[in-house]
Design a protein around this motif. Structure first.
Motif: not given
Length: 789
Positions: A285-287, A289-299, A356-364
């Motif tokens: 979920d979007l949490t 996303v935020r967590f990965f960004r904050e912790m500098g984790l590589k998704p 449809h259930p939402i997924e969290f995907i990076a797109l331009k």
RNA sequence: GGGCCCGUAGUCUAGUGGCUAUGACGUCGCCCUUACAAGGCGGAGGUCGCCGGUUCGAUUCCGGCCGGGCCCACCA
């Protein structure tokens, strides 16, 4: 006995038909561009063309019509156009269903052809229903003129949508970025937060065994998303959770994938949830996303933009999310790694359009800046007049919850194209001039040479706009912003936005935002927010429940006027839902009959001029009516038709029909010559005058019956008349309550005595306040002797 | 978890710090009284959600609770 001038014995939907067809033909409510009167503009919600008209539409458009009609009578030049929404996913989804294809997998031209086919077939049922309801739209013709029916996919409309993009781009308010966002695999596109809804879904909460590398012990982690195991980046426990303190800094081995991940204390983990251990995956979920960004984790991205598992998921490759979940659970079971499963109700984010259930995907995607304007938006929210005032809070709550900019690009086909080309050699974005509708994927770039590198080859942008990017400019479109012959420059803003409360965070919010960014001002004066029509038991109408009441069914059974009266009388829809009940609409129909009969009765008499002096009884009823004139003037101006409609109905049945008409009847007939001619004339003139005023007051609510009666008896179009002003005040020696009580006492006395109402009464005591209407009283009640007290 | 709204007869609804709480639909009884039986007259039906507080007085103002609806939020 004389013949009534109103011939028909009762009101019927056949008479309605005559009238609305005439209105359709003659367009008496056309917007008048030459008029000097102040403009009152209504930004009517454009319904989706291919959806059946809901009873809720009909009801709210009827209420909007009351607003339009009352403003016209109050001297405004009313802009009240109908729009039809034809862009976007609902059309595409129907095309995909009907022709059993995926529109994004066939050629674009082919896809558009199929969508147009759906649109051609989409009957104009909504237009037809509105017509039958007596709605006074400016026009029933589709066209680009001010007040004409507009289509959101017309070249004119799309050109305006694109022009707003170009302008916002030039203001530096649009940028492109690649970031994780809500993605609907069903629609194959990024969607905005405003399009995400949450559904309670029954989900399996899976307890999965991990091994700790250093100690060899098993730890158990609960998750609803086992298919994301491959993207697990870290395991967390709460710093206060003593059960796991010894695991700090150790390494866990992800089952099936045999990958090593860190175990760490972090306050985000809730000791109460599951086992108290949580795995962070990219992305549940979007949490996350935020967590990965904050912790500098590589998704590790495990789900691709087609909604299927990619190569990172190993043996799940190519499966849909649901299939993958089943398969991995099976696999975990087989290996004895699944400790247990619990059924839990889980709030799942789903796509508002496809479900449809939402997924969290990076797109331009392209984004329109909104986060930096939150304060301005709150300021606008406070400037608007909300009807009801409580609705403002819904908008404020939404503005406060905005946390990312608005992603405006979509990867679909039947929508307004993003008007951009790119230079093939340097990638420079080429923006066309506003004012024309562009299809970059289908037409050459608007320039010969790239202004940056001189390159001569270009490629057209293929993405389209979010439908809300189109819908958020309806007020600009209807007022003719940036259009020759438009009235925007004259009026600056739209008087009224009527709409449902469920689209405050989308339609209202986006309209305010976009128009503010374009014009620097608030676009509306008033916002009228309606609740909904639910079924008789109070449940939302839905196809699956089978409790949908079709407006056509109601129109067929009752005609429009009873539905209209019901819409006003039932309650205040800005505060509460309406239950749709046949019984109650049928009840409203009785009032229509009553009004017709009263008018028919009055029409027996020959109209006469106003006499020098009115009888006291006649002065009294006019004063009563004056109270209603005052009330209606005040209430209609505040979009309140409920209270006046109730009072009007009561006046019609009780004060007027039961008391005034009964008392005045014999004077109007004067068949035995007991009254003077002047007295008789006073009666007849007042009967007509009361009817005339009642019709004027009823006209916005019941436009067809009042139109018919008014034209037959007064020879004019009631809807072209001015709203009645207050009458001069007269002193009446008795009160209305006293008079009603007196009549009732006499009727009761006769009834108790077992005599007929027309039988004489020998002696009766009457308060002396009534002395001035003595003749009416004695004649009506057949009183032989009155004792004044 | 936070926020917003709502709660008045069987159903819907008006309303206000103070007469016996408004009106409609439905229901019951009587009545074809010459505009209207799709009508008329009359009646029954309510501790204004519950508990406290403010007040001479609360359905109305305040607090809490219960019930219903909606919205938002990072529950894996």
């Amino acid at each position: 006995m004389k013949e009534p001038k109103l011939k028909e014995k009762r009101w019927s939907k056949d008479i309605e038909k005559e009238i609305y067809l005439k209105w359709k033909e003659e367009e008496p409510y056309k917007f008048d561009l030459q008029s000097e009167n102040p403009v009152f503009s209504i930004d009517t919600p454009p319904p989706y063309v291919n959806m059946p008209v809901h009873i809720g539409h009909v009801t709210t458009y009827i209420l909007m019509d009351m607003m339009a009609r009352s403003r016209r009578m109050l001297g405004y030049n009313v802009l009240f156009p109908l729009g039809l929404d034809r862009n976007g996913l609902p059309i595409e989804m129907e095309a995909e269903k009907r022709f059993k294809v995926s529109l994004t997998k066939i050629s674009r031209k082919e896809a558009l052809k199929l969508c147009r086919k759906i649109l051609e077939e989409a009957s104009l049922a909504s237009v037809e229903s509105f017509l039958k309801c007596g709605i006074s739209f400016n026009s029933w013709k589709i066209g680009p003129g001010i007040g004409e029916i507009y289509l959101t996919d017309s070249d004119e409309y799309r050109a305006l949508t694109q022009a707003t993009f170009i302008e916002l781009w030039r203001k530096g308010l649009i940028y492109e970025a690649e970031r994780v966002n809500n993605f609907c695999p069903g629609c194959g596109t990024t969607i905005a937060d405003a399009e995400v809804v949450y559904e309670e879904k029954l989900t399996l909460f899976n307890y999965i065994k991990f091994k700790v590398k250093e100690t060899g012990e098993d730890i158990v982690i609960g998750t609803t998303r086992p298919e994301l195991l491959c993207s697990c980046a870290i395991i967390l426990f709460n710093p206060s959770d003593d059960r796991y303190k010894h695991l700090e800094g150790k390494t866990a081995i992800v089952p099936l994938y045999e990958k090593e991940v860190l175990i760490k204390a972090h306050p985000i983990a809730d000791p109460e949830k599951g086992t108290g251990l949580v795995m962070m995956c990219s992305f549940g979920d979007l949490t996350d996303v935020r967590f990965f960004r904050e912790m500098g984790l590589k998704p590790i991205i495990a789900i691709d933009s087609d909604g299927r598992m990619n190569e990172n998921s190993g043996f799940l490759f190519g499966l849909s999310v649901e299939e993958a979940r089943e398969k991995i659970i099976e696999e975990l079971k087989n290996k004895g790694l699944l400790v247990k499963q619990e059924k839990v109700m889980h709030r799942t984010p789903v796509c508002e359009r496809s479900g449809h259930p939402i997924e969290f995907i990076a797109l331009k995607e392209f984004y329109l800046k909104q986060v930096e304007f939150k304060e301005d938006m709150l300021e606008l929210a406070n400037q608007l007049n909300f009807f009801a005032p409580q609705s403002r809070q819904i908008l404020i709550d939404w503005i406060n919850s905005v946390s990312i900019d608005w992603p405006i690009s979509r990867r679909r086909v039947y929508a307004t194209e993003i008007p951009l080309w790119y230079c093939k050699s340097c990638g420079e974005a080429i923006l066309p001039e506003p004012g024309k509708y562009y299809q970059p994927w289908n037409e050459p770039a608007p320039v010969e040479k790239c202004p940056k590198c001189g390159g001569k080859e270009f490629v057209g942008e293929e993405r389209v706009f979010d439908t809300w990017f189109d819908s958020s400019i309806t007020p600009l479109y209807i007022l003719g912003w940036h259009r020759p012959g438009g009235i925007f420059d004259r009026v600056k803003r739209c008087s009224l936005r009527p709409q449902g409360k469920e689209i405050i965070r989308t339609w209202l919010y986006y309209t305010l935002l976009k128009c503010y960014l374009l014009t620097g001002e608030r676009i509306f004066d008033d916002v009228w927010v309606n609740f909904h029509i639910v079924d008789e038991k109070g449940y939302k109408m839905s196809k699956s429940k089978g409790n949908v009441i079709k407006p056509e069914e109601l129109l067929d059974r009752f005609g429009a006027e009873p539905i209209r009266l019901w819409a006003a009388v039932e309650g205040d829809i800005t505060k509460t839902d309406f239950k749709c009940s046949f019984e109650r609409i049928g009840g409203a129909a009785k009032t229509i009959t009553k009004l017709w009969n009263v008018a028919r009765f009055i029409s027996i008499f020959d109209k006469c001029d106003k006499p020098e002096k009115l009888c006291m009884l006649d002065k009294w009823i006019l004063q009563e009516l004056n109270k209603l004139i005052k009330l209606a003037r005040k209430s209609y101006g505040k979009y309140d038709f409920h209270v006046p409609a109730i009072k009007l109905r009561h006046f019609l049945w009780e004060t007027f029909a039961s008391h005034y008409v009964e008392l005045v009847k014999r004077r109007a007939y004067n068949s035995e010559g007991e009254f003077s001619q002047a007295e008789q004339r006073s009666a007849i003139w007042t009967l007509y005058e009361c009817l005339r005023l009642m019709l004027l007051l009823f006209a916005p609510i019941l436009p067809m019956i009042s139109y018919r009666i008014y034209s037959v008896l007064f020879g004019k179009d009631v809807h072209k008349e001015s709203f009645p002003s207050e009458l001069p005040k007269e002193e009446i020696p008795f009160s209305t309550e006293q008079l009603i009580e007196l009549n009732k006492n006499i009727w009761k006395k006769k009834k108790d005595a077992g005599i007929s109402l027309k039988d004489p009464l020998n002696k009766f005591e009457i308060p002396k306040e009534f002395k001035e209407i003595e003749k009416d009283l004695t004649s009506c009640h057949n009183l032989r002797e009155v004792v004044w007290v």
